[in-house]
Design a protein around this motif. Structure first.
Motif, PDB file in Angstrom:
ATOM      1  N   GLY A 117      18.887  32.908  43.816  1.00 43.21           N
ATOM      2  CA  GLY A 117      19.310  32.757  45.206  1.00 43.21           C
ATOM      3  C   GLY A 117      20.675  33.335  45.504  1.00 43.21           C
ATOM      4  N   TYR A 118      21.413  33.757  44.475  1.00 41.98           N
ATOM      5  CA  TYR A 118      22.749  34.318  44.673  1.00 41.98           C
ATOM      6  C   TYR A 118      22.689  35.841  44.790  1.00 41.98           C
ATOM      7  CZ  TYR A 118      24.734  29.778  43.442  1.00 41.98           C
ATOM      8  OH  TYR A 118      25.073  28.452  43.431  1.00 41.98           O
ATOM      9  N   SER A 119      23.652  36.392  45.489  1.00 42.48           N
ATOM     10  CA  SER A 119      23.726  37.840  45.662  1.00 42.48           C
ATOM     11  C   SER A 119      24.075  38.513  44.340  1.00 42.48           C
ATOM     12  CB  SER A 119      24.786  38.189  46.712  1.00 42.48           C
ATOM     13  OG  SER A 119      25.065  39.577  46.711  1.00 42.48           O
ATOM     14  N   LEU A 120      23.285  39.515  43.980  1.00 42.04           N
ATOM     15  CA  LEU A 120      23.518  40.222  42.719  1.00 42.04           C
ATOM     16  C   LEU A 120      24.843  40.966  42.733  1.00 42.04           C
ATOM     17  CD1 LEU A 120      22.455  41.068  39.955  1.00 42.04           C
ATOM     18  CD2 LEU A 120      21.232  42.952  41.074  1.00 42.04           C
ATOM     19  N   GLU A 121      25.116  41.669  43.821  1.00 49.77           N
ATOM     20  CA  GLU A 121      26.312  42.511  43.881  1.00 49.77           C
ATOM     21  C   GLU A 121      27.575  41.729  44.233  1.00 49.77           C
ATOM     22  OE1 GLU A 121      26.308  45.542  42.885  1.00 49.77           O
ATOM     23  OE2 GLU A 121      24.129  45.595  42.591  1.00 49.77           O
ATOM     24  N   GLU A 122      27.430  40.702  45.070  1.00 50.14           N
ATOM     25  CA  GLU A 122      28.613  39.994  45.558  1.00 50.14           C
ATOM     26  C   GLU A 122      28.968  38.754  44.750  1.00 50.14           C
ATOM     27  OE1 GLU A 122      28.207  39.200  49.694  1.00 50.14           O
ATOM     28  OE2 GLU A 122      27.707  41.279  50.216  1.00 50.14           O
ATOM     29  N   ARG A 123      28.025  38.251  43.967  1.00 48.71           N
ATOM     30  CA  ARG A 123      28.304  37.013  43.233  1.00 48.71           C
ATOM     31  C   ARG A 123      28.037  37.137  41.737  1.00 48.71           C
ATOM     32  NH1 ARG A 123      30.652  32.182  45.344  1.00 48.71           N
ATOM     33  NH2 ARG A 123      29.957  30.373  44.133  1.00 48.71           N
ATOM     34  N   ILE A 124      26.805  37.504  41.392  1.00 49.63           N
ATOM     35  CA  ILE A 124      26.405  37.476  39.988  1.00 49.63           C
ATOM     36  C   ILE A 124      27.202  38.472  39.142  1.00 49.63           C
ATOM     37  CG2 ILE A 124      24.486  37.790  38.385  1.00 49.63           C
ATOM     38  CD1 ILE A 124      22.614  36.894  40.645  1.00 49.63           C
ATOM     39  N   LYS A 125      27.192  39.741  39.532  1.00 54.27           N
ATOM     40  CA  LYS A 125      27.876  40.763  38.733  1.00 54.27           C
ATOM     41  C   LYS A 125      29.383  40.532  38.648  1.00 54.27           C
ATOM     42  CE  LYS A 125      24.542  44.552  39.174  1.00 54.27           C
ATOM     43  NZ  LYS A 125      24.321  45.940  39.645  1.00 54.27           N
ATOM     44  N   PRO A 126      30.075  40.274  39.778  1.00 55.41           N
ATOM     45  CA  PRO A 126      31.532  40.065  39.691  1.00 55.41           C
ATOM     46  C   PRO A 126      31.907  38.842  38.850  1.00 55.41           C
ATOM     47  CG  PRO A 126      30.887  40.518  41.956  1.00 55.41           C
ATOM     48  CD  PRO A 126      29.620  40.298  41.183  1.00 55.41           C
ATOM     49  N   ARG A 127      31.170  37.744  39.022  1.00 57.17           N
ATOM     50  CA  ARG A 127      31.487  36.526  38.268  1.00 57.17           C
ATOM     51  C   ARG A 127      31.270  36.746  36.764  1.00 57.17           C
ATOM     52  NH1 ARG A 127      31.579  31.312  40.879  1.00 57.17           N
ATOM     53  NH2 ARG A 127      32.823  31.588  42.763  1.00 57.17           N
ATOM     54  N   TYR A 128      30.153  37.384  36.422  1.00 57.60           N
ATOM     55  CA  TYR A 128      29.877  37.592  34.996  1.00 57.60           C
ATOM     56  C   TYR A 128      30.872  38.571  34.384  1.00 57.60           C
ATOM     57  CZ  TYR A 128      27.373  38.312  30.652  1.00 57.60           C
ATOM     58  OH  TYR A 128      27.047  38.382  29.315  1.00 57.60           O
ATOM     59  N   ALA A 129      31.297  39.546  35.173  1.00 55.20           N
ATOM     60  CA  ALA A 129      32.309  40.495  34.678  1.00 55.20           C
ATOM     61  C   ALA A 129      33.603  39.752  34.340  1.00 55.20           C
ATOM     62  CB  ALA A 129      32.560  41.585  35.714  1.00 55.20           C
ATOM     63  N   ARG A 130      33.978  38.773  35.154  1.00 53.69           N
ATOM     64  CA  ARG A 130      35.183  37.975  34.888  1.00 53.69           C
ATOM     65  C   ARG A 130      35.040  37.194  33.590  1.00 53.69           C
ATOM     66  NH1 ARG A 130      38.220  35.691  38.708  1.00 53.69           N
ATOM     67  NH2 ARG A 130      39.362  34.844  36.902  1.00 53.69           N
ATOM     68  N   VAL A 131      33.850  36.623  33.382  1.00 51.89           N
ATOM     69  CA  VAL A 131      33.598  35.852  32.158  1.00 51.89           C
ATOM     70  C   VAL A 131      33.759  36.743  30.929  1.00 51.89           C
ATOM     71  CG1 VAL A 131      31.838  34.606  30.835  1.00 51.89           C
ATOM     72  CG2 VAL A 131      32.092  34.183  33.295  1.00 51.89           C
ATOM     73  N   LYS A 132      33.179  37.926  30.978  1.00 51.35           N
ATOM     74  CA  LYS A 132      33.276  38.853  29.843  1.00 51.35           C
ATOM     75  C   LYS A 132      34.715  39.312  29.636  1.00 51.35           C
ATOM     76  CE  LYS A 132      30.282  40.260  27.791  1.00 51.35           C
ATOM     77  NZ  LYS A 132      29.717  39.735  26.526  1.00 51.35           N
ATOM     78  N   GLU A 133      35.403  39.544  30.723  1.00 47.33           N
ATOM     79  CA  GLU A 133      36.800  39.993  30.647  1.00 47.33           C
ATOM     80  C   GLU A 133      37.683  38.942  29.980  1.00 47.33           C
ATOM     81  OE1 GLU A 133      40.435  40.972  33.778  1.00 47.33           O
ATOM     82  OE2 GLU A 133      38.355  41.024  34.477  1.00 47.33           O
ATOM     83  N   CYS A 134      37.408  37.671  30.270  1.00 50.43           N
ATOM     84  CA  CYS A 134      38.202  36.579  29.701  1.00 50.43           C
ATOM     85  C   CYS A 134      37.772  36.237  28.274  1.00 50.43           C
ATOM     86  CB  CYS A 134      38.093  35.339  30.574  1.00 50.43           C
ATOM     87  SG  CYS A 134      38.829  35.541  32.221  1.00 50.43           S
ATOM     88  N   GLY A 135      36.615  36.735  27.871  1.00 52.37           N
ATOM     89  CA  GLY A 135      36.152  36.492  26.514  1.00 52.37           C
ATOM     90  C   GLY A 135      35.762  35.062  26.242  1.00 52.37           C
ATOM     91  N   VAL A 136      35.242  34.379  27.236  1.00 58.41           N
ATOM     92  CA  VAL A 136      34.858  32.978  27.076  1.00 58.41           C
ATOM     93  C   VAL A 136      33.359  32.817  27.287  1.00 58.41           C
ATOM     94  CG1 VAL A 136      37.122  32.152  27.812  1.00 58.41           C
ATOM     95  CG2 VAL A 136      35.301  32.482  29.521  1.00 58.41           C
ATOM     96  N   THR A 137      32.868  31.622  26.999  1.00 52.61           N
ATOM     97  CA  THR A 137      31.461  31.297  27.209  1.00 52.61           C
ATOM     98  C   THR A 137      31.359  30.223  28.290  1.00 52.61           C
ATOM     99  OG1 THR A 137      30.900  31.801  24.906  1.00 52.61           O
ATOM    100  CG2 THR A 137      29.338  30.460  26.163  1.00 52.61           C
ATOM    101  N   VAL A 138      30.602  30.524  29.335  1.00 46.79           N
ATOM    102  CA  VAL A 138      30.414  29.595  30.453  1.00 46.79           C
ATOM    103  C   VAL A 138      28.935  29.531  30.763  1.00 46.79           C
ATOM    104  CG1 VAL A 138      31.082  29.009  32.813  1.00 46.79           C
ATOM    105  CG2 VAL A 138      32.663  30.311  31.372  1.00 46.79           C
ATOM    106  N   CYS A 139      28.403  28.329  30.961  1.00 46.92           N
ATOM    107  CA  CYS A 139      26.972  28.217  31.281  1.00 46.92           C
ATOM    108  C   CYS A 139      26.683  28.879  32.623  1.00 46.92           C
ATOM    109  CB  CYS A 139      26.523  26.760  31.281  1.00 46.92           C
ATOM    110  SG  CYS A 139      27.115  25.789  32.674  1.00 46.92           S
ATOM    111  N   LEU A 140      25.455  29.337  32.780  1.00 43.59           N
ATOM    112  CA  LEU A 140      25.063  30.106  33.965  1.00 43.59           C
ATOM    113  C   LEU A 140      25.316  29.337  35.256  1.00 43.59           C
ATOM    114  CD1 LEU A 140      23.768  32.751  34.949  1.00 43.59           C
ATOM    115  CD2 LEU A 140      21.537  31.632  34.760  1.00 43.59           C
ATOM    116  N   LYS A 141      25.039  28.052  35.253  1.00 46.04           N
ATOM    117  CA  LYS A 141      25.228  27.250  36.463  1.00 46.04           C
ATOM    118  C   LYS A 141      26.688  27.242  36.891  1.00 46.04           C
ATOM    119  CE  LYS A 141      24.385  22.682  38.458  1.00 46.04           C
ATOM    120  NZ  LYS A 141      23.788  21.338  38.248  1.00 46.04           N
ATOM    121  N   GLN A 142      27.615  27.083  35.937  1.00 49.68           N
ATOM    122  CA  GLN A 142      29.038  27.077  36.277  1.00 49.68           C
ATOM    123  C   GLN A 142      29.507  28.440  36.759  1.00 49.68           C
ATOM    124  OE1 GLN A 142      30.677  25.451  32.543  1.00 49.68           O
ATOM    125  NE2 GLN A 142      31.472  23.753  33.769  1.00 49.68           N
ATOM    126  N   VAL A 143      28.977  29.496  36.169  1.00 47.94           N
ATOM    127  CA  VAL A 143      29.372  30.848  36.568  1.00 47.94           C
ATOM    128  C   VAL A 143      29.111  31.077  38.050  1.00 47.94           C
ATOM    129  CG1 VAL A 143      28.868  33.315  36.288  1.00 47.94           C
ATOM    130  CG2 VAL A 143      29.052  31.842  34.279  1.00 47.94           C
TER     131      VAL A 143
END
Length: 476
Positions: free
Chosen positions: A424-450
């Motif tokens: 239900g979330y926007s791929l370009e406006e929510r999913i990709k940017p949020r996941y990119a931040r997670v990878k950049e920080c080098g941490v593990t976050v569950c999908l729901k929190q992301v």
């Protein structure tokens, strides 16, 4: 209000053009007539372009939806299930014709790569089928089965009474009424009024071709009172041309005997009277439904376990549900969701529009999509229960691209079972940017929190996890 007479019976079948005789008599039709004056005459395009730009999967789904629309239409005209099924089995070329018409009507949308929802397909095809029924009457079945060959002549032309004008001549006369100018060179008052509302002459002529009675509605007696009725309900002036295009028959209904009593009946069921503008914009034909038709839908909702206080909320959010056949649409869809382990009462309260989806074009393809990707039926049922809007999304525009990106993420597919709201979330406006931040920080976050956390809480979560990692490294 008590003085108002009871609502007249305006069954849903009236939307489809009245009774349908299945007499096998045949009349003479020129070949060009069989390709339908209701067709592409205005455009001069055969619609074949669409087959080149629509994917095979989408095209197959559209054909199945066209079959469903044609089947429903024929049943509403009085055909038995057996006759309708037999006709559908012989209608491959006519189904292709319907799909081509759909692509022609919405050429720009298809060229942009967008798919249509079930209701949009029905809105495009049902008026066309109504027009064919008006033109060809009791040989429509033969037209469908023999397309593109004209029915064979059996009845002598002399049997057609010249004293009765043909439907085509009525249509031409009606179009002429809205097109011709008066002695002073002005169009008729009702036409000028409609143009002032934002309708151009071509749209008015299109409405008249579909529904000839519209050209005879007086300005003061029919059109203006209906428009003012809509405006009083809060309907935006810009929405009125769309409403009149979808349901020109509403202009012919009496405010005191039909429209207002229907509204009162629905409000008594709990429909939010403050939402009438939105309701009519979504489904104007709801005002033409009979009390009996509305009651049959409400009885079905009760049967599904919906409490009285929730009925009005469902009808307010999804007025289209009233127009669906309980036996041909609502019940089979409910049983399908039940077979997946879904609580239908919860589904209806959270996402009532789901029961309007096509079994062949929407429900089964989405189920197959998840099964092909390794999800068990039980898991699919859990996903729907947790996110009831899941099946509303387009495979091509939503589910497939988001699934493909999910495969690049460091998550097991069980995360989607836990959190199907991912789709239900926007791929370009929510999913990709949020996941990119997670990878950049080098941490593990569950999908729901992301995805579900607010921006502030998301940043706090990332900072907290990074501090933990830094602390562990320093301790080691």
């Amino acid at each position: 209000m008590k003085a108002l007479r009871a609502i007249q019976s305006l069954e849903f079948s009236s939307i489809f053009g009245g009774n349908f005789s299945i007499a096998r008599s045949r009349a003479t039709f020129p070949q060009k007539l069989f390709f339908c004056r209701a067709k592409f005459a205005e455009s001069g395009v055969d619609g074949s372009f669409s087959l080149r730009v629509v994917s095979p999967t989408s095209l197959a789904a559209e054909k199945e939806e066209a079959k469903a629309v044609l089947t429903l239409f024929m049943k509403k005209q009085g055909l038995s299930k057996a006759v309708a099924a037999r006709t559908i089995n012989k209608s491959d070329l006519f189904i292709d014709h319907l799909v081509s018409r759909l692509h022609l009507v919405h050429k720009s949308r298809y060229l942009a790569g967008r798919e249509f929802a079930t209701l949009e397909i029905r809105d495009a095809l049902i008026p066309y089928l109504e027009t064919l029924h008006e033109e060809h009457g009791n040989i429509l079945v033969e037209l469908v089965e023999n397309f593109p060959n004209a029915p064979v002549k059996e009845r002598p032309a002399a049997q057609v009474s010249p004293s009765h004008p043909t439907v085509d001549s009525k249509r031409l006369k009606a179009v002429s009424r809205v097109s011709e100018a008066g002695p002073k060179g002005d169009l008729r008052p009702q036409v000028l009024y409609l143009i002032e509302l934002g309708m151009d002459l071509e749209r008015i002529k299109l409405i008249t071709r579909r529904f000839t009675a519209f050209s005879y509605y007086s300005l003061e007696g029919k059109i203006k009172p209906f428009v003012e009725f809509l405006l009083d309900l809060g309907v935006a002036k810009s929405d009125i041309p769309v409403i009149l295009t979808k349901s020109p028959k509403l202009c012919g209904l009496s405010l005191s005997e039909n429209l207002i009593p229907t509204m009162i009946f629905l409000e008594d069921l709990g429909v939010d009277k403050k939402q009438w503008a939105k309701i009519i914009r979504r489904c104007p034909t709801v005002l033409s439904c009979s009390k009996q038709k509305i009651k049959s839908t409400v009885d079905f909702l009760y049967e599904m376990g919906i409490l009285a206080e929730s009925i009005g909320k469902i009808l307010t959010r999804c007025p289209n549900i009233i127009s669906y056949s309980v036996e041909d649409k609502l019940r089979p869809t409910a049983e399908y969701f039940r077979s997946l382990g879904v609580d239908v009462s919860v589904l209806l309260q959270r996402s009532p529009q789901s029961v309007g989806l096509s079994m062949e074009a929407n429900l089964k393809p989405v189920t197959e999509f998840f099964i092909e990707r390794g999800f068990r039926m039980e898991e699919i049922g859990i996903m729907i229960s947790r996110y009831t809007s899941l099946y509303i999304f387009s495979l091509k525009e939503n589910l497939i691209p988001k699934w493909e990106f999910f495969l690049t993420m460091d998550y097991d597919k069980s995360e989607l079972v836990k959190f199907p709201t991912y789709f239900g979330y926007s791929l370009e406006e929510r999913i990709k940017p949020r996941y990119a931040r997670v990878k950049e920080c080098g941490v593990t976050v569950c999908l729901k929190q992301v995805l579900s956390l607010s921006s502030c809480d998301f940043d706090k979560t990332l900072n907290k996890k990074m501090k933990k990692i830094a602390f562990r490294r320093g301790f080691n």
